[in-house]
Design a protein around this motif. Structure first.
Motif, short mmCIF file in Angstrom:
data_model
loop_
_atom_site.label_atom_id
_atom_site.label_comp_id
_atom_site.label_asym_id
_atom_site.label_seq_id
_atom_site.Cartn_x
_atom_site.Cartn_y
_atom_site.Cartn_z
N UNK A 1 0.83 -1.26 0.09
CA UNK A 1 0.07 -0.06 -0.14
C UNK A 1 0.90 1.20 -0.05
N UNK A 2 2.10 1.18 0.78
CA UNK A 2 2.79 2.25 0.57
C UNK A 2 3.48 2.60 -0.63
N UNK A 3 3.87 1.51 -1.40
CA UNK A 3 4.15 1.89 -2.79
C UNK A 3 3.34 2.34 -3.70
N UNK A 4 1.81 2.22 -3.54
CA UNK A 4 0.83 2.71 -4.23
C UNK A 4 0.76 4.24 -3.72
N UNK A 5 0.79 4.59 -2.36
CA UNK A 5 0.94 5.99 -1.90
C UNK A 5 1.85 6.63 -2.69
N UNK A 6 3.20 6.43 -2.60
CA UNK A 6 4.24 7.08 -3.28
C UNK A 6 4.16 7.18 -4.74
N UNK B 1 6.60 0.98 -9.64
CA UNK B 1 5.54 1.15 -10.56
C UNK B 1 5.54 -0.17 -11.28
N UNK B 2 6.66 -0.98 -11.59
CA UNK B 2 6.82 -2.41 -12.17
C UNK B 2 6.32 -3.34 -11.44
N UNK B 3 6.43 -3.34 -9.91
CA UNK B 3 6.14 -4.28 -8.99
C UNK B 3 4.56 -4.24 -9.00
N UNK C 1 2.51 -3.03 -11.01
CA UNK C 1 1.82 -3.44 -12.35
C UNK C 1 1.89 -5.01 -12.55
N UNK C 2 2.93 -5.68 -12.10
CA UNK C 2 2.96 -7.08 -11.98
C UNK C 2 2.28 -7.69 -11.15
N UNK C 3 2.08 -7.13 -9.82
CA UNK C 3 0.94 -7.83 -8.98
C UNK C 3 -0.25 -7.72 -9.50
N UNK C 4 -0.82 -6.58 -10.33
CA UNK C 4 -2.01 -6.52 -10.68
C UNK C 4 -2.51 -7.56 -11.74
N UNK C 5 -1.27 -7.62 -12.56
CA UNK C 5 -1.39 -8.94 -13.56
C UNK C 5 -1.50 -10.33 -12.92
#
Length: 309
Positions: free
Chosen positions: A4-9, A69-71, A73-77
């Motif tokens: 969630x912190x990654x999404x925040x930044x 961003x890559x992480x 995107x890959x998690x969503x996929x």
């Protein structure tokens, strides 16, 4: 590390403002600031620094945000493949230079889907440099960029530096386009020197920072546009306006009362190419979209008079 912190930044980086990011994330600004501080302490770097215009990523922060961003995107996929509804979920992210044939291909791709119940398709129309960045940072699975042939070495070097591979899609020459009531509309071929008397509509966000005069206007009277939908209205309503575009289909010209002419000085060859990260395998949906894209281009080429902007 908290996902969630990654999404925040990433949201802060997108908005360049902690306040705006907090509103978009439906959370309080103090809580968002605290979360960013916790993340920075955990990874041992400062991700952002404050300026008068908002926040900007540090040099180390830029590297971290690219990987984040890559992480994400890959998690969503990954989730799209393995969650319960994965069989019916269509997930595809595309960044592309503004072009009608691309939107037609997307429409064809969507209409050909057997099950459209769950769909997450992102289509970002922007300039070629932004397309490259979107693909490089993982926000877009595939991209389509446009450049003139004289700038090919610049773009290919840039793609190589970002580990992006490409394949050619489209090649064409630009035509002068204006209202059928334009003073030059009766001429078969437009003298280049006469264009300086009229108002040129120019795409405003196609400049290459390190290349001078990427698209030098033919006139000193220019209107710079940043929205693909606005240029036709300007061509129709601004007296004496003209724009360089690829050949348009007859029905678009008739509906908008436009005409297209060649110039005494031939325009440079323009190319559209498909790009994607060399580190990322194209999904089945991306491959289906590319097939739709090639079908549209083939049909346009076969008709010989429907080159689309």
């Amino acid at each position: 590390m908290n996902m969630q912190h990654l999404k925040y930044v990433l949201e802060v980086n997108k908005t360049r403002s902690i306040n705006r990011a907090a509103k978009n994330l439906y959370m309080g600004q103090p809580n968002l600031s605290a979360a960013i501080k916790d993340l920075e302490e955990e990874i041992g770097i400062s991700i952002f620094y404050r300026t008068k215009k908002g926040v900007q990523p540090t040099r180390e922060g830029e590297k971290f945000l690219t990987q984040a961003a890559k992480i994400i995107s890959q998690v969503i996929e990954l989730e799209s493949f393995y969650k319960t509804s994965s069989k019916s979920l269509v997930f595809l992210s595309i960044a592309a230079h503004r072009a009608t044939y691309i939107t037609i291909a997307i429409s064809k791709f969507i209409n050909n889907l057997e099950n459209k119940k769950d769909m997450n398709i992102t289509f970002n129309e922007t300039n070629s440099l932004n397309v490259i960045n979107e693909v490089a940072n993982g926000n877009a699975e595939i991209g389509i960029i446009r450049y003139q042939n004289i700038h090919e070495s610049y773009f290919l070097s840039l793609l190589e530096s970002k580990n992006i591979v490409f394949e050619p899609l489209w090649e064409f020459e630009m035509l002068i386009t204006f209202s059928e009531n334009h003073p030059l509309a009766s001429l078969e071929k437009i003298p280049f020197e006469m264009l300086s008397d009229y108002i040129e509509i120019v795409s405003g966000d196609t400049k290459i920072p390190t290349v001078k005069d990427f698209e030098t206007p033919a006139s000193s009277k220019c209107i710079y546009v940043y929205d693909r939908g606005s240029h036709i209205n300007l061509l129709v309503n601004v007296k004496g306006a003209f724009m360089w575009v690829p050949m348009l289909p007859e029905h678009i010209l008739k509906i908008n009362h436009l005409v297209q002419k060649t110039c005494t000085i031939p325009s440079m060859i323009t190319r559209d190419i498909l790009i994607h990260s060399s580190e990322r395998i194209k999904s089945s949906y991306a491959q289906e979209f590319i097939l739709s894209l090639h079908d549209i281009i083939q049909n346009i080429s076969a008709s010989n008079n429907e080159f689309l902007l």
